[in-house]
Design an enzyme around this catalytic site. Structure first.
Site, PDB file in Angstrom:
ATOM      1  N   HIS A 206       0.997   7.634  -1.310  1.00 58.97           N
ATOM      2  CA  HIS A 206       0.619   6.248  -1.009  1.00 58.97           C
ATOM      3  C   HIS A 206      -0.844   6.295  -0.584  1.00 58.97           C
ATOM      4  O   HIS A 206      -1.164   6.716   0.522  1.00 58.97           O
ATOM      5  CB  HIS A 206       1.517   5.739   0.123  1.00 58.97           C
ATOM      6  CG  HIS A 206       1.332   4.305   0.507  1.00 58.97           C
ATOM      7  ND1 HIS A 206       0.171   3.602   0.317  1.00 58.97           N
ATOM      8  CD2 HIS A 206       2.201   3.432   1.095  1.00 58.97           C
ATOM      9  CE1 HIS A 206       0.317   2.360   0.772  1.00 58.97           C
ATOM     10  NE2 HIS A 206       1.538   2.239   1.235  1.00 58.97           N
ATOM     11  N   GLU A 207      -1.775   5.851  -1.467  1.00 53.54           N
ATOM     12  CA  GLU A 207      -3.198   6.036  -1.178  1.00 53.54           C
ATOM     13  C   GLU A 207      -3.769   4.964  -0.253  1.00 53.54           C
ATOM     14  O   GLU A 207      -4.954   5.012   0.070  1.00 53.54           O
ATOM     15  CB  GLU A 207      -4.009   6.109  -2.470  1.00 53.54           C
ATOM     16  CG  GLU A 207      -4.187   4.809  -3.205  1.00 53.54           C
ATOM     17  CD  GLU A 207      -5.206   4.910  -4.337  1.00 53.54           C
ATOM     18  OE1 GLU A 207      -5.862   5.956  -4.482  1.00 53.54           O
ATOM     19  OE2 GLU A 207      -5.333   3.934  -5.090  1.00 53.54           O
ATOM     20  N   ASP A 208      -2.962   4.003   0.174  1.00 53.08           N
ATOM     21  CA  ASP A 208      -3.439   2.946   1.073  1.00 53.08           C
ATOM     22  C   ASP A 208      -2.520   2.832   2.286  1.00 53.08           C
ATOM     23  O   ASP A 208      -2.174   1.736   2.716  1.00 53.08           O
ATOM     24  CB  ASP A 208      -3.513   1.615   0.319  1.00 53.08           C
ATOM     25  CG  ASP A 208      -4.325   0.561   1.069  1.00 53.08           C
ATOM     26  OD1 ASP A 208      -5.245   0.942   1.816  1.00 53.08           O
ATOM     27  OD2 ASP A 208      -4.021  -0.641   0.931  1.00 53.08           O
ATOM     28  N   LEU A 209      -2.135   3.968   2.835  1.00 56.55           N
ATOM     29  CA  LEU A 209      -1.214   3.999   3.970  1.00 56.55           C
ATOM     30  C   LEU A 209      -1.999   3.945   5.272  1.00 56.55           C
ATOM     31  O   LEU A 209      -2.687   4.885   5.646  1.00 56.55           O
ATOM     32  CB  LEU A 209      -0.356   5.267   3.909  1.00 56.55           C
ATOM     33  CG  LEU A 209       0.730   5.399   4.976  1.00 56.55           C
ATOM     34  CD1 LEU A 209       1.677   4.207   4.971  1.00 56.55           C
ATOM     35  CD2 LEU A 209       1.509   6.694   4.790  1.00 56.55           C
ATOM     36  N   ASN A 213      -0.136  -1.547   6.791  1.00 54.58           N
ATOM     37  CA  ASN A 213       0.864  -1.374   5.739  1.00 54.58           C
ATOM     38  C   ASN A 213       2.092  -0.628   6.248  1.00 54.58           C
ATOM     39  O   ASN A 213       2.767   0.084   5.496  1.00 54.58           O
ATOM     40  CB  ASN A 213       0.256  -0.645   4.536  1.00 54.58           C
ATOM     41  CG  ASN A 213      -0.536  -1.577   3.646  1.00 54.58           C
ATOM     42  OD1 ASN A 213      -0.354  -2.798   3.682  1.00 54.58           O
ATOM     43  ND2 ASN A 213      -1.425  -1.024   2.840  1.00 54.58           N
TER      44      ASN A 213
END
Length: 320
Positions: A206-209, A213
């Site tokens: 998950h590159e936008d954790l 989020n």
């Protein structure tokens, strides 16, 4: 029925051009059509009403939204609380359903149904009023690191690979960007090949954790833990690559830090320790992503000047 499309969300999306990356993908089977924001908004009420009927849902409250997605709180015909998420079509979101299906509720919101051609998901209901942002910073960093451990699993074949995306990044870093210090772009360009040379087997990442989020389960939800990741931007890579958003979010707390270098590195180190990651690789990937953010922001000056300056300051915190 509450107003389904908040005016603030419409204002965010309306002027966006169709996503060129999504439109240019060679294999478009099952993907949504790349469409500009205004056209998508015109069709959105009808799409939401059709999904409500198809999935036998009733609206239970006011819609919420992020930068790209509308989220409607609903109840299924079984009485189960859920959330209908409809996203403006863009390349980053096209594999969200695959990642959520692979995680199957372990560390992430559970996927109940999906219609990828409409960028529509039906998700388990979470407590939207209990976000990890409310917790103290270092506690939030530790939670994110522990979620990384829980989400860790082998990458899926169809997911975009960090190594593939990095080919484009190398070209971008090689081009002169006058508003970003050359020593930073040169160092990032030199660091990238070393990171790609020995990444190990790729994970589903998950590159936008970050803490915005991460939501809490609904009260009384059995066996769901304390926190769950949402809104995945899945890539195939290593988790060290994914720590950077924890560093660049919560800007107001970084601004209050008496020593930005210590503050920024501490965030990354706490995540790394909780996730069991190599500290040097975390710092190196975080530096590269911060410089890339600054490079990407530069063409949008002067509106992006504040963000670009913040990315540069944070990147300098990760130089030796």
């Amino acid at each position: 029925m509450p107003d389904l499309i908040p005016a603030a969300f419409a204002d965010l999306v309306r002027d966006r051009p169709a996503d060129e990356v999504l439109g240019a993908l060679p294999d478009r089977a099952g993907l949504p059509r790349a469409v500009d924001g205004a056209s998508w908004l015109d069709d959105l009420p009808g799409l939401v009403h059709r999904l409500l009927a198809d999935w036998r849902l009733s609206v239970t409250g006011a819609s919420r939204h992020g930068e790209c997605a509308l989220v409607v709180p609903v109840r299924r015909h079984t009485g189960e609380t859920a959330a209908l998420k409809v996203t403006w079509p863009h390349a980053e979101s096209r594999h969200e359903h695959l990642a959520l299906r692979a995680w199957d509720g372990r560390g992430a919101v559970r996927l109940l149904a999906a219609e990828p051609s409409s960028s529509a998901l039906l998700l388990e209901g979470l407590d939207a009023d209990r976000c990890l942002r409310e917790r103290p910073l270092l506690e939030a960093c530790e939670v994110v690191g522990l979620l990384m451990r829980e989400l860790d699993r082998p990458a899926l074949p169809r997911i975009d690979a960090v190594a593939t995306k990095a080919q484009r990044w190398a070209e971008q870093l090689a081009r002169p960007t006058p508003s970003v210090p050359r020593r930073l772009t040169e160092q990032a360009a030199g660091t990238l090949p070393d990171l790609l040379a020995s990444p190990g087997p790729p994970s589903l990442v998950h590159e936008d954790l970050h803490d915005l989020n991460v939501l809490a389960p609904l009260p009384g939800s059995p066996d769901r833990g304390d926190w769950l990741a949402i809104d995945p931007k899945p890539v195939a890579g290593e988790w060290a690559y994914a720590v950077a958003p924890v560093v660049w979010n919560r800007a107001e707390e970084a601004a209050r830090a008496s020593n930005l270098r210590i503050h920024a590195r501490l965030r990354a180190d706490v995540v790394a320790e909780a996730a069991g990651l190599d500290e040097d690789r975390v710092r190196a990937w975080t530096f590269v992503r911060l410089v890339l953010n600054a490079v990407w922001a530069a063409p949008y000056a002067p509106a992006s000047d504040g963000f670009r300056a913040r990315m540069i300051a944070l990147a300098k915190a990760f130089t030796d």
